[in-house]
Design a protein around this motif. Structure first.
Motif, PDB file in Angstrom:
ATOM      1  N   HIS A 110       0.847  -1.126  -0.025  1.00  0.00           N
ATOM      2  CA  HIS A 110      -0.118   0.057   0.136  1.00  0.00           C
ATOM      3  C   HIS A 110       0.859   1.287  -0.044  1.00  0.00           C
ATOM      4  CE1 HIS A 110       1.043   0.587   4.231  1.00  0.00           C
ATOM      5  NE2 HIS A 110       0.687  -0.655   4.293  1.00  0.00           N
ATOM      6  N   ASP A 111       2.198   1.028   0.383  1.00  0.00           N
ATOM      7  CA  ASP A 111       3.083   2.355   0.293  1.00  0.00           C
ATOM      8  C   ASP A 111       3.316   2.615  -1.166  1.00  0.00           C
ATOM      9  OD1 ASP A 111       3.091   2.820   2.999  1.00  0.00           O
ATOM     10  OD2 ASP A 111       4.933   1.631   3.374  1.00  0.00           O
ATOM     11  N   MET A 112       3.262   1.495  -2.000  1.00  0.00           N
ATOM     12  CA  MET A 112       3.758   1.694  -3.357  1.00  0.00           C
ATOM     13  C   MET A 112       2.337   2.271  -4.415  1.00  0.00           C
ATOM     14  SD  MET A 112       6.785  -1.002  -3.992  1.00  0.00           S
ATOM     15  CE  MET A 112       5.753  -2.402  -3.075  1.00  0.00           C
ATOM     16  N   ASN A 113       1.256   1.511  -3.676  1.00  0.00           N
ATOM     17  CA  ASN A 113       0.087   1.828  -4.332  1.00  0.00           C
ATOM     18  C   ASN A 113      -1.081   1.521  -3.482  1.00  0.00           C
ATOM     19  OD1 ASN A 113      -2.396   1.746  -5.938  1.00  0.00           O
ATOM     20  ND2 ASN A 113      -1.638   0.591  -7.753  1.00  0.00           N
ATOM     21  N   PRO A 114      -1.787   2.547  -3.236  1.00  0.00           N
ATOM     22  CA  PRO A 114      -2.656   2.600  -1.947  1.00  0.00           C
ATOM     23  C   PRO A 114      -3.880   1.672  -2.323  1.00  0.00           C
ATOM     24  CG  PRO A 114      -2.858   4.671  -2.973  1.00  0.00           C
ATOM     25  CD  PRO A 114      -1.674   3.921  -3.757  1.00  0.00           C
ATOM     26  N   ALA A 115      -4.089   1.220  -3.644  1.00  0.00           N
ATOM     27  CA  ALA A 115      -5.207   0.535  -3.800  1.00  0.00           C
ATOM     28  C   ALA A 115      -5.101  -1.011  -3.498  1.00  0.00           C
ATOM     29  CB  ALA A 115      -5.483   0.527  -5.168  1.00  0.00           C
ATOM     30  N   VAL A 143      -9.822   0.545  -6.160  1.00  0.00           N
ATOM     31  CA  VAL A 143      -9.009   1.974  -5.870  1.00  0.00           C
ATOM     32  C   VAL A 143      -8.802   2.170  -4.301  1.00  0.00           C
ATOM     33  CG1 VAL A 143     -10.570   3.101  -7.938  1.00  0.00           C
ATOM     34  CG2 VAL A 143     -11.591   2.910  -5.312  1.00  0.00           C
ATOM     35  N   GLY A 144      -7.947   2.893  -4.158  1.00  0.00           N
ATOM     36  CA  GLY A 144      -7.478   3.351  -2.709  1.00  0.00           C
ATOM     37  C   GLY A 144      -6.789   4.795  -2.762  1.00  0.00           C
ATOM     38  N   ALA A 145      -6.584   5.053  -1.428  1.00  0.00           N
ATOM     39  CA  ALA A 145      -6.335   6.609  -1.425  1.00  0.00           C
ATOM     40  C   ALA A 145      -5.723   6.606   0.016  1.00  0.00           C
ATOM     41  CB  ALA A 145      -7.389   7.614  -1.607  1.00  0.00           C
ATOM     42  N   LYS A 146      -4.624   7.591   0.041  1.00  0.00           N
ATOM     43  CA  LYS A 146      -3.972   7.990   1.599  1.00  0.00           C
ATOM     44  C   LYS A 146      -4.097   9.432   1.667  1.00  0.00           C
ATOM     45  CE  LYS A 146      -0.961   4.179   2.622  1.00  0.00           C
ATOM     46  NZ  LYS A 146       0.732   3.797   2.942  1.00  0.00           N
ATOM     47  N   VAL A 147      -4.417   9.944   2.990  1.00  0.00           N
ATOM     48  CA  VAL A 147      -3.977  11.316   3.371  1.00  0.00           C
ATOM     49  C   VAL A 147      -3.116  11.273   4.367  1.00  0.00           C
ATOM     50  CG1 VAL A 147      -6.198  11.224   4.835  1.00  0.00           C
ATOM     51  CG2 VAL A 147      -5.116  13.243   4.086  1.00  0.00           C
ATOM     52  N   LYS A 148      -2.155  12.181   4.223  1.00  0.00           N
ATOM     53  CA  LYS A 148      -0.927  12.236   5.220  1.00  0.00           C
ATOM     54  C   LYS A 148      -0.799  13.603   5.710  1.00  0.00           C
ATOM     55  CE  LYS A 148       1.417  10.271   1.439  1.00  0.00           C
ATOM     56  NZ  LYS A 148       2.458   9.653   0.957  1.00  0.00           N
ATOM     57  N   ILE A 149      -0.796  13.616   7.003  1.00  0.00           N
ATOM     58  CA  ILE A 149      -0.340  14.852   7.748  1.00  0.00           C
ATOM     59  C   ILE A 149       1.144  14.803   8.032  1.00  0.00           C
ATOM     60  CG2 ILE A 149      -0.580  15.923   9.955  1.00  0.00           C
ATOM     61  CD1 ILE A 149      -3.321  14.625  10.129  1.00  0.00           C
ATOM     62  N   LEU A 150       1.862  15.958   7.492  1.00  0.00           N
ATOM     63  CA  LEU A 150       3.384  16.082   7.603  1.00  0.00           C
ATOM     64  C   LEU A 150       3.633  17.039   8.565  1.00  0.00           C
ATOM     65  CD1 LEU A 150       3.664  16.135   3.708  1.00  0.00           C
ATOM     66  CD2 LEU A 150       3.586  14.117   5.224  1.00  0.00           C
ATOM     67  N   LEU A 151       4.710  16.861   9.229  1.00  0.00           N
ATOM     68  CA  LEU A 151       5.418  17.439  10.399  1.00  0.00           C
ATOM     69  C   LEU A 151       6.912  17.528   9.887  1.00  0.00           C
ATOM     70  CD1 LEU A 151       3.903  16.200  13.562  1.00  0.00           C
ATOM     71  CD2 LEU A 151       2.947  18.215  12.167  1.00  0.00           C
ATOM     72  N   GLY A 152       7.125  18.976   9.395  1.00  0.00           N
ATOM     73  CA  GLY A 152       8.960  18.956   9.028  1.00  0.00           C
ATOM     74  C   GLY A 152       9.806  19.223   9.885  1.00  0.00           C
ATOM     75  N   GLY A 207     -13.302  -2.231   3.110  1.00  0.00           N
ATOM     76  CA  GLY A 207     -12.204  -2.488   2.359  1.00  0.00           C
ATOM     77  C   GLY A 207     -11.085  -2.674   3.354  1.00  0.00           C
ATOM     78  N   TYR A 208      -9.906  -2.331   2.977  1.00  0.00           N
ATOM     79  CA  TYR A 208      -8.933  -2.581   3.861  1.00  0.00           C
ATOM     80  C   TYR A 208      -8.204  -1.088   4.266  1.00  0.00           C
ATOM     81  CZ  TYR A 208      -4.640  -4.655   5.317  1.00  0.00           C
ATOM     82  OH  TYR A 208      -3.538  -5.002   5.998  1.00  0.00           O
ATOM     83  N   ASN A 209      -7.927  -1.030   5.414  1.00  0.00           N
ATOM     84  CA  ASN A 209      -7.613   0.233   6.129  1.00  0.00           C
ATOM     85  C   ASN A 209      -5.931   0.102   6.782  1.00  0.00           C
ATOM     86  OD1 ASN A 209     -10.484   1.351   5.899  1.00  0.00           O
ATOM     87  ND2 ASN A 209     -10.561  -0.679   7.355  1.00  0.00           N
ATOM     88  N   THR A 210      -5.243   1.269   6.536  1.00  0.00           N
ATOM     89  CA  THR A 210      -3.924   1.315   6.998  1.00  0.00           C
ATOM     90  C   THR A 210      -3.674   2.531   7.731  1.00  0.00           C
ATOM     91  OG1 THR A 210      -3.291   2.449   5.155  1.00  0.00           O
ATOM     92  CG2 THR A 210      -2.849  -0.069   5.346  1.00  0.00           C
ATOM     93  N   VAL A 211      -3.060   2.584   8.806  1.00  0.00           N
ATOM     94  CA  VAL A 211      -2.696   3.482   9.588  1.00  0.00           C
ATOM     95  C   VAL A 211      -1.215   3.472   9.841  1.00  0.00           C
ATOM     96  CG1 VAL A 211      -2.854   4.762  11.891  1.00  0.00           C
ATOM     97  CG2 VAL A 211      -5.007   3.515  10.867  1.00  0.00           C
ATOM     98  N   GLU A 212      -0.276   4.663   9.742  1.00  0.00           N
ATOM     99  CA  GLU A 212       1.209   4.685   9.615  1.00  0.00           C
ATOM    100  C   GLU A 212       1.563   5.852  10.366  1.00  0.00           C
ATOM    101  OE1 GLU A 212       3.367   1.987   6.500  1.00  0.00           O
ATOM    102  OE2 GLU A 212       2.220   3.559   5.634  1.00  0.00           O
TER     103      GLU A 212
END
Length: 481
Positions: free
Chosen positions: A30-35, A183-192, A122-127
């Motif tokens: 899922h890191d290479m294709n979120p589907a 199909v699949g999608a990820k939303v990512k919160i980024l802290l620089g 579906g299938y869910n991921t938390v990272e």
């Protein structure tokens, strides 16, 4: 300055395993294709869930360092020397450098928390992971100038270095929306944490009418880091007593914290041909993914610039003897210090940087004579300005048992031709995988690879949930190739 950028990137540890893109139930597809989903849910063992490293580049240690022709002949001579040694021929010295440009790229992630589970249709991921990157670009003309200085003009275009580090919290979901489309999608919160970029402008070496080399150009370094500031050192010129200059020597990170925030998105889809009028199309899977679409907005930007004033450069080899500079070496050192010295310009305020995105296009086709075997073709393009790269892979993927699969592949990248492999063991309750995108070649002292294309992947995860059973339509005892 390149050393400063490397330090800014921080500790680095892991990256995607391209060889496992077509490996069913590889937990991190899922890191290479979120589907992609998995047969089982999983919980990563911290750090060890996806432990690996990956280095790519056009040149390596073996292209810069050579056996010293003076070793054993001259007192004090060391075993190795650089390609600049006068007794190493031009052809021998330059054969390892690419005329289209020479990049060195180090991408790594540190997985802190990674969980996948079925639910919500579906299938869910938390990272949660730390992501780091370092890239350097050196034109062929730079090495050519350093070794021969035989032409009248040298332009050092596309010369620079870049590094960044940030934390990423990603939430992903994939599902089957039609019988043949997932199909699949990820939303990512980024802290620089930090971003650094070293760029060159107008870098040029020219031989004038007086047979003098005029070196000119300007260097600029930008660092985004909360609470950071440049370290400077008051230094004395070697050839002019009592004359000093301030040299940027590093970064003070005392009190550093979150320097920026941003958003990222991954999008992907997989289409499988079923019940087609053209029989041979049945079973063909086409996949497409766009990852790391997004930005980070930084709160401050520290800037350092060189003066860019041209000066007469006398060259290195004219002063080189028995492994060291003589006579005019101090003058050359002072000239280079003036030319390359980065002067602290202070904090210029905030800015926004885009992420380095990646697109992947895959084709997978099951073999009609053995349904446990498939052929795969994967194209990867990484968008990162002068640090762009491509990766083409043809793979054979096999799953002889319900809990065991893997594959081998042949790859052609922007940097080399290589081979990769993966082994994925995934019985109920546990997952272990091992693989490489680049098989390690020759190594030097202390097992340091002489080639810059190296990768190694290892992961251990706790798995849960029932596995999907697959029908066995082939007799392994009568299988022939």
């Amino acid at each position: 300055m390149a050393a400063v950028l490397t330090a800014t990137a921080g500790t680095m540890m892991a990256q995607d395993l391209t060889s496992a893109y077509f490996t069913d139930d590889f937990k991190y597809r899922h890191d290479m294709n979120p589907a992609y989903g998995n047969d089982q849910g999983y919980v990563a063992i911290p750090v060890l869930g996806n432990f690996n490293f990956k280095l790519q580049g056009s040149f390596g240690v073996g292209d810069v360092l050579f056996k010293n022709p003076d070793y054993g002949k001259k007192p004090g001579a060391k075993k190795t020397t650089t390609f600049l040694h006068p007794d190493i021929s031009y052809d021998e010295a330059m054969k390892g450098f690419d005329k289209d440009g020479n990049n060195l790229i180090f991408d790594m992630d540190i997985p802190i928390v990674s969980v996948g589970f079925k639910g919500m249709g579906g299938y869910n991921t938390v990272e949660l992971k730390e992501r780091n990157h370092f890239a350097m670009s050196m034109p062929y003309s730079f090495f050519d100038f350093a070794k021969s200085m035989s032409n009248k003009d040298y332009y050092f275009d596309d010369m620079g270095a870049r590094a960044w580090g940030y934390a990423e919290l990603g939430l992903g979901h994939s599902r089957q929306i039609f019988d043949n489309l997932r199909v699949g999608a990820k939303v990512k919160i980024l802290l620089g944490a930090a971003y650094a970029d070293l760029s060159m402008e107008g870098m040029h070496a020219q031989l004038n009418d007086n047979n003098q080399w005029i070196l000119e150009g300007k260097a600029k370094g930008e660092i985004n880091m909360k609470g950071g500031k440049f370290k400077t050192k008051h230094k004395e010129y070697k050839s002019v007593p009592d004359k000093y200059y301030d040299e940027v020597t590093g970064i003070d990170t005392d009190g550093a914290g979150i320097g920026g925030w941003g958003l990222g998105f991954d999008l992907g889809g997989i289409y499988e041909f079923k019940d087609c009028s053209v029989d041979w199309l049945d079973g063909l899977k086409v996949s497409l993914a766009l990852t790391d679409l997004g930005f980070i907005s930084w709160s401050n930007t520290m800037v350092a610039e060189s003066s860019g004033n041209p000066f007469v450069f006398e060259g290195f080899q004219m002063k080189y003897k028995d492994g060291k500079f003589e006579n005019g070496g101090d003058d050359i050192s002072d000239d280079l210090a003036d030319f390359a010295n980065m002067e602290d310009k202070g904090d210029k305020g905030g800015k926004t940087t885009g992420l380095a995105s990646t697109v992947r296009v895959g084709l997978e086709y099951p073999m009609p004579f053995y349904d446990k075997l498939s052929a795969g073709a994967l194209y990867t393009h990484h968008f990162d300005g002068i640090y762009n790269w491509n990766d083409w892979r043809l793979s054979a993927n096999v799953a002889p048992l319900n809990w065991l699969n893997g594959g081998i592949n042949l790859g052609m990248t922007s940097f080399c031709t290589t081979m990769g492999w993966v082994l994925n063991v995934h019985p109920s309750g546990f997952n272990f995988f091992l693989g490489m995108d680049h098989i390690i070649g020759k190594t030097g002292a202390n097992m340091v690879p002489l080639d810059s294309n190296v990768s190694f992947n290892l992961g251990m995860n706790i798995a849960f949930g029932s596995k999907k059973k697959k029908e066995n339509n082939a007799d392994l005892n009568t299988l022939t190739f």
